[in-house]
Design a protein around this motif. Structure first.
Motif, PDB file in Angstrom:
ATOM      1  N   ALA A 264       0.837  -1.205   0.000  1.00 31.88           N
ATOM      2  CA  ALA A 264       0.000   0.000   0.000  1.00 31.88           C
ATOM      3  C   ALA A 264       0.872   1.256   0.000  1.00 31.88           C
ATOM      4  O   ALA A 264       0.633   2.200  -0.765  1.00 31.88           O
ATOM      5  N   TRP A 265       1.875   1.298   0.864  1.00 32.83           N
ATOM      6  CA  TRP A 265       2.782   2.447   0.879  1.00 32.83           C
ATOM      7  C   TRP A 265       3.563   2.533  -0.433  1.00 32.83           C
ATOM      8  O   TRP A 265       3.842   3.621  -0.934  1.00 32.83           O
ATOM      9  N   HIS A 266       3.907   1.411  -0.991  1.00 34.33           N
ATOM     10  CA  HIS A 266       4.601   1.371  -2.276  1.00 34.33           C
ATOM     11  C   HIS A 266       3.764   2.078  -3.345  1.00 34.33           C
ATOM     12  O   HIS A 266       4.289   2.863  -4.159  1.00 34.33           O
ATOM     13  N   LEU A 267       2.471   1.822  -3.345  1.00 32.37           N
ATOM     14  CA  LEU A 267       1.579   2.472  -4.300  1.00 32.37           C
ATOM     15  C   LEU A 267       1.487   3.965  -4.038  1.00 32.37           C
ATOM     16  O   LEU A 267       1.548   4.782  -4.965  1.00 32.37           O
ATOM     17  N   VAL A 268       1.333   4.342  -2.763  1.00 29.63           N
ATOM     18  CA  VAL A 268       1.235   5.762  -2.414  1.00 29.63           C
ATOM     19  C   VAL A 268       2.473   6.516  -2.873  1.00 29.63           C
ATOM     20  O   VAL A 268       2.389   7.619  -3.435  1.00 29.63           O
ATOM     21  N   LYS A 269       3.651   5.947  -2.644  1.00 26.01           N
ATOM     22  CA  LYS A 269       4.890   6.605  -3.048  1.00 26.01           C
ATOM     23  C   LYS A 269       4.979   6.718  -4.572  1.00 26.01           C
ATOM     24  O   LYS A 269       5.470   7.715  -5.105  1.00 26.01           O
ATOM     25  N   ALA A 270       4.497   5.697  -5.277  1.00 25.46           N
ATOM     26  CA  ALA A 270       4.485   5.762  -6.740  1.00 25.46           C
ATOM     27  C   ALA A 270       3.557   6.869  -7.236  1.00 25.46           C
ATOM     28  O   ALA A 270       3.904   7.637  -8.141  1.00 25.46           O
ATOM     29  N   LEU A 271       2.384   6.952  -6.635  1.00 25.38           N
ATOM     30  CA  LEU A 271       1.429   8.005  -7.019  1.00 25.38           C
ATOM     31  C   LEU A 271       2.021   9.387  -6.819  1.00 25.38           C
ATOM     32  O   LEU A 271       1.792  10.304  -7.621  1.00 25.38           O
ATOM     33  N   ASP A 272       2.803   9.535  -5.781  1.00 24.61           N
ATOM     34  CA  ASP A 272       3.368  10.851  -5.456  1.00 24.61           C
ATOM     35  C   ASP A 272       4.348  11.337  -6.518  1.00 24.61           C
ATOM     36  O   ASP A 272       4.587  12.538  -6.638  1.00 24.61           O
ATOM     37  N   THR A 273       4.912  10.417  -7.295  1.00 21.04           N
ATOM     38  CA  THR A 273       5.842  10.833  -8.345  1.00 21.04           C
ATOM     39  C   THR A 273       5.132  11.353  -9.586  1.00 21.04           C
ATOM     40  O   THR A 273       5.780  11.922 -10.471  1.00 21.04           O
ATOM     41  N   GLU A 333      -9.577  29.140 -18.332  1.00 16.85           N
ATOM     42  CA  GLU A 333      -8.550  28.849 -19.322  1.00 16.85           C
ATOM     43  C   GLU A 333      -7.756  27.607 -18.917  1.00 16.85           C
ATOM     44  O   GLU A 333      -7.402  26.775 -19.746  1.00 16.85           O
ATOM     45  N   ARG A 334      -7.473  27.467 -17.619  1.00 16.60           N
ATOM     46  CA  ARG A 334      -6.766  26.277 -17.144  1.00 16.60           C
ATOM     47  C   ARG A 334      -7.620  25.028 -17.346  1.00 16.60           C
ATOM     48  O   ARG A 334      -7.110  23.960 -17.701  1.00 16.60           O
ATOM     49  N   LEU A 335      -8.922  25.160 -17.114  1.00 17.55           N
ATOM     50  CA  LEU A 335      -9.842  24.043 -17.327  1.00 17.55           C
ATOM     51  C   LEU A 335      -9.735  23.517 -18.753  1.00 17.55           C
ATOM     52  O   LEU A 335      -9.750  22.308 -18.990  1.00 17.55           O
ATOM     53  N   GLU A 336      -9.619  24.419 -19.695  1.00 20.89           N
ATOM     54  CA  GLU A 336      -9.569  24.025 -21.098  1.00 20.89           C
ATOM     55  C   GLU A 336      -8.187  23.556 -21.529  1.00 20.89           C
ATOM     56  O   GLU A 336      -8.061  22.619 -22.312  1.00 20.89           O
ATOM     57  N   SER A 337      -7.144  24.187 -21.040  1.00 24.04           N
ATOM     58  CA  SER A 337      -5.811  23.985 -21.611  1.00 24.04           C
ATOM     59  C   SER A 337      -5.004  22.876 -20.966  1.00 24.04           C
ATOM     60  O   SER A 337      -4.031  22.393 -21.555  1.00 24.04           O
ATOM     61  N   GLN A 338      -5.380  22.434 -19.752  1.00 25.10           N
ATOM     62  CA  GLN A 338      -4.514  21.536 -19.004  1.00 25.10           C
ATOM     63  C   GLN A 338      -5.016  20.088 -18.957  1.00 25.10           C
ATOM     64  O   GLN A 338      -6.196  19.844 -18.697  1.00 25.10           O
ATOM     65  N   PRO A 339      -4.106  19.135 -19.160  1.00 29.45           N
ATOM     66  CA  PRO A 339      -4.436  17.728 -18.906  1.00 29.45           C
ATOM     67  C   PRO A 339      -4.453  17.468 -17.403  1.00 29.45           C
ATOM     68  O   PRO A 339      -3.957  18.294 -16.621  1.00 29.45           O
ATOM     69  N   THR A 340      -5.012  16.373 -16.993  1.00 34.13           N
ATOM     70  CA  THR A 340      -5.106  16.057 -15.565  1.00 34.13           C
ATOM     71  C   THR A 340      -4.764  14.589 -15.313  1.00 34.13           C
ATOM     72  O   THR A 340      -4.951  13.736 -16.172  1.00 34.13           O
ATOM     73  N   VAL A 341      -4.254  14.329 -14.109  1.00 40.89           N
ATOM     74  CA  VAL A 341      -4.147  12.975 -13.572  1.00 40.89           C
ATOM     75  C   VAL A 341      -4.951  12.974 -12.277  1.00 40.89           C
ATOM     76  O   VAL A 341      -4.605  13.665 -11.318  1.00 40.89           O
ATOM     77  N   ASN A 342      -6.042  12.249 -12.260  1.00 42.91           N
ATOM     78  CA  ASN A 342      -6.981  12.296 -11.144  1.00 42.91           C
ATOM     79  C   ASN A 342      -7.114  10.924 -10.492  1.00 42.91           C
ATOM     80  O   ASN A 342      -7.189   9.900 -11.180  1.00 42.91           O
ATOM     81  N   ILE A 343      -7.140  10.902  -9.172  1.00 46.75           N
ATOM     82  CA  ILE A 343      -7.408   9.663  -8.438  1.00 46.75           C
ATOM     83  C   ILE A 343      -8.914   9.548  -8.219  1.00 46.75           C
ATOM     84  O   ILE A 343      -9.503  10.326  -7.473  1.00 46.75           O
ATOM     85  N   GLU A 344      -9.536   8.589  -8.884  1.00 52.15           N
ATOM     86  CA  GLU A 344     -10.971   8.358  -8.696  1.00 52.15           C
ATOM     87  C   GLU A 344     -11.249   7.636  -7.388  1.00 52.15           C
ATOM     88  O   GLU A 344     -12.273   7.858  -6.751  1.00 52.15           O
ATOM     89  N   ALA A 386       6.656   4.016 -18.637  1.00 51.69           N
ATOM     90  CA  ALA A 386       8.101   4.261 -18.629  1.00 51.69           C
ATOM     91  C   ALA A 386       8.523   5.021 -17.378  1.00 51.69           C
ATOM     92  O   ALA A 386       9.584   4.740 -16.787  1.00 51.69           O
ATOM     93  N   HIS A 387       7.703   5.970 -16.954  1.00 51.13           N
ATOM     94  CA  HIS A 387       8.000   6.756 -15.753  1.00 51.13           C
ATOM     95  C   HIS A 387       8.036   5.864 -14.507  1.00 51.13           C
ATOM     96  O   HIS A 387       8.973   5.957 -13.696  1.00 51.13           O
ATOM     97  N   LEU A 388       7.051   4.999 -14.351  1.00 49.07           N
ATOM     98  CA  LEU A 388       7.016   4.113 -13.194  1.00 49.07           C
ATOM     99  C   LEU A 388       8.246   3.205 -13.164  1.00 49.07           C
ATOM    100  O   LEU A 388       8.868   3.002 -12.113  1.00 49.07           O
ATOM    101  N   ALA A 389       8.601   2.661 -14.324  1.00 49.05           N
ATOM    102  CA  ALA A 389       9.779   1.792 -14.384  1.00 49.05           C
ATOM    103  C   ALA A 389      11.049   2.559 -14.023  1.00 49.05           C
ATOM    104  O   ALA A 389      11.895   2.063 -13.263  1.00 49.05           O
ATOM    105  N   LYS A 390      11.197   3.769 -14.538  1.00 47.03           N
ATOM    106  CA  LYS A 390      12.394   4.577 -14.286  1.00 47.03           C
ATOM    107  C   LYS A 390      12.560   4.907 -12.814  1.00 47.03           C
ATOM    108  O   LYS A 390      13.684   4.971 -12.292  1.00 47.03           O
TER     109      LYS A 390
END
Length: 500
Positions: A264-273, A333-344, A386-390
């Motif tokens: 569980a902590w392993h996942l949390v630390k991965a999410l933080d990156t 403008e941020r709503l339109e222009s920015q991608p997101t990574v969201n935790i559902e 690739a990011h997770l592996a790195k």
């Protein structure tokens, strides 16, 4: 999903540039008078059709009512006058392909979804499958049920328009090509298998564009015409002791945390990156970059900000501050222009009452990533892996369940200009919006090889998609909002306008 959850509808109303309504809805129609009379005569029939459809919930995430949902969608199409209707098998839930040849000069494409979101009846004040007519203060009588506005209400209104045209003895002004899927609510993972079948693609190539029936009015009757939608990737990140090679292979006593690693902590630390310290900026190495907003798109957003109340938006969303305390125009403008990574959602270990003092062997994060034009689903997923592996998290499983690229359509497309013309005849001056912050699989039409215009259209109002007490207005007491008959008439008008 898309395109059409309670949050997305609120965003459309709160953040997506409202139109200016000139008094009450005008009684102006391009449809012949006898068709309008037929709409009124068939009102009860149209309501029953919607209620019967709501009673059959096709839920892809629960594998519920399949293939029944596709068979019922096919029946609805045949009843509405489509001469050729085929249930199409995919690697997931079946789709439906239908054509209506009226011998007309122009052909219009339709995108339908017949699936709906999950629901918990205990959360509803009216049973979600019984489609009762309920009084809504300030609106009138509305049908309440799962799928009422997302998307069975508007789609039923469109089908009612076809029944009315035929019932009045009129010839359809355009030919129609329909594709209907049963997996929209899980990210449309097999939409390409439906649309790109040779016979379906060949039919769509004849179309001037593709639209999805919708209820575009907010409670004030305002309308925004979106020229596209963000893309989305839905996935799970799974951390497990077995895959990691560290931590327990099964849940163990929490006292052992002193010498045993935690998945569980392993996942949390991965999410933080994946994001900045405040969670608002994506920090995935090599993540695809969105294209900058054009001057025209920035102008649309600026005009929108001038015509919408920030205070009302915050109240509707229950949000006291925007990210970084941005001013209203910059927030939009941020709503339109920015991608997101969201935790559902985050799921791991014991979540019942009280404590259980365990060290869980597995933890899961449900993620959605919204993509703006200039980005692609495949590039985003590749960069994430690739990011997770790195960063030392290559053991974490990345299970993609659905998703697709963003979509855009030019404002001068015939499909869009016809919408604007119909809205203006109804006394509504809509504003244009670059793309919806939510998602729907329009990319399959606007992208290669079809490269068609695509969008949403329809008068009428509803809300609560993906939420309890979802509703669609049937008999409106609000002079600025159309009920079912007005929505049906708007579709008739739109078809006649597209035929010009």
């Amino acid at each position: 999903m898309r395109a059409r959850s309670a949050v997305l509808k609120t965003l459309a109303a709160a953040c997506a540039a409202a139109a200016l309504v000139v008094g009450a809805i005008a009684d102006v129609s391009a449809a012949p008078a006898d068709i309008r009379k037929e709409i009124a005569r068939r009102h009860d029939e149209a309501v029953r059709r919607l209620q019967d459809w709501i009673a059959l919930p096709s839920i892809a995430a629960e594998n519920r009512a399949f293939p029944d949902g596709a068979d019922y969608m096919a029946k609805l199409a045949r009843d509405a006058g489509f001469q050729q209707v085929t249930v199409v098998a995919t690697d997931g839930k079946p789709g439906v392909f239908a054509t209506l040849d009226a011998g007309a000069a122009k052909t219009v494409g339709l995108y339908f979804m017949y699936d709906v979101k999950q629901f918990d009846p205990a959360e509803w004040t009216s049973p979600p499958l019984e489609a009762h007519l309920v009084d809504k203060p300030g609106l009138g009588k509305a049908v309440v049920g799962r799928g009422a506005v997302n998307q069975k209400g508007p789609e039923s209104a469109f089908l009612a328009a076809l029944h009315a045209i035929r019932g009045a003895g009129k010839k359809m002004p355009v030919n129609l090509v329909m594709v209907a899927e049963g997996e929209e609510e899980i990210g449309s993972p097999h939409i390409g298998q439906l649309v790109h079948r040779p016979e379906v693609e060949a039919a769509l190539r004849k179309c001037i564009g593709v639209f999805m029936p919708s209820a575009e009015q907010d409670r004030d009757g305002e309308v925004t015409v979106s020229l596209g939608a963000k893309g989305v990737v839905e996935l799970e990140l799974v951390s497990s002791g077995g895959k990691w090679g560290r931590g327990p292979a099964k849940d163990v006593h929490s006292s052992l945390k002193a010498m045993v690693d935690s998945p569980a902590w392993h996942l949390v630390k991965a999410l933080d990156t994946l994001v900045s310290a405040d969670g608002n900026t994506i920090t995935i190495d090599g993540y695809p970059k969105p294209r900058p907003l054009s001057a025209e798109e920035k102008a649309m957003i600026d005009t929108a900000a001038q015509h919408r109340s920030e205070a009302q938006a915050k109240q509707q969303l229950g949000v006291p501050h925007w990210i970084d305390d941005l001013p209203w125009p910059q927030a939009q403008e941020r709503l339109e222009s920015q991608p997101t990574v969201n935790i559902e959602g985050l799921v791991g270990g014991y979540t019942g009452p009280g404590g259980k003092t365990i060290l869980p062997h597995r933890a899961v994060a449900k993620i959605d990533m919204r993509l703006v034009p200039g980005m692609t689903r495949d590039a985003a997923v590749a960069a994430l892996k690739a990011h997770l592996a790195k960063h030392g998290y290559g053991d974490i499983e990345v299970n993609v369940s659905g998703g697709y690229d963003p979509t855009t359509t030019p404002a001068n497309a015939r499909l869009i200009q016809a919408q604007i013309a119909v809205f203006r005849r109804a006394g509504i001056d809509p504003l244009l919006w670059p793309w919806n912050a939510g998602s729907y699989p329009g990319y399959v039409f606007t992208g290669a090889p079809l490269k068609l215009a695509a969008g949403h259209f329809g008068l009428g109002h509803g809300s609560g998609a993906h939420a309890p007490d979802e509703y669609y207005v049937i008999e409106s007491t609000n002079p600025k909002v159309q009920g079912l008959d007005g929505a049906v008439e708007s579709f008739v008008d739109y078809l006649y306008e597209l035929a010009k």
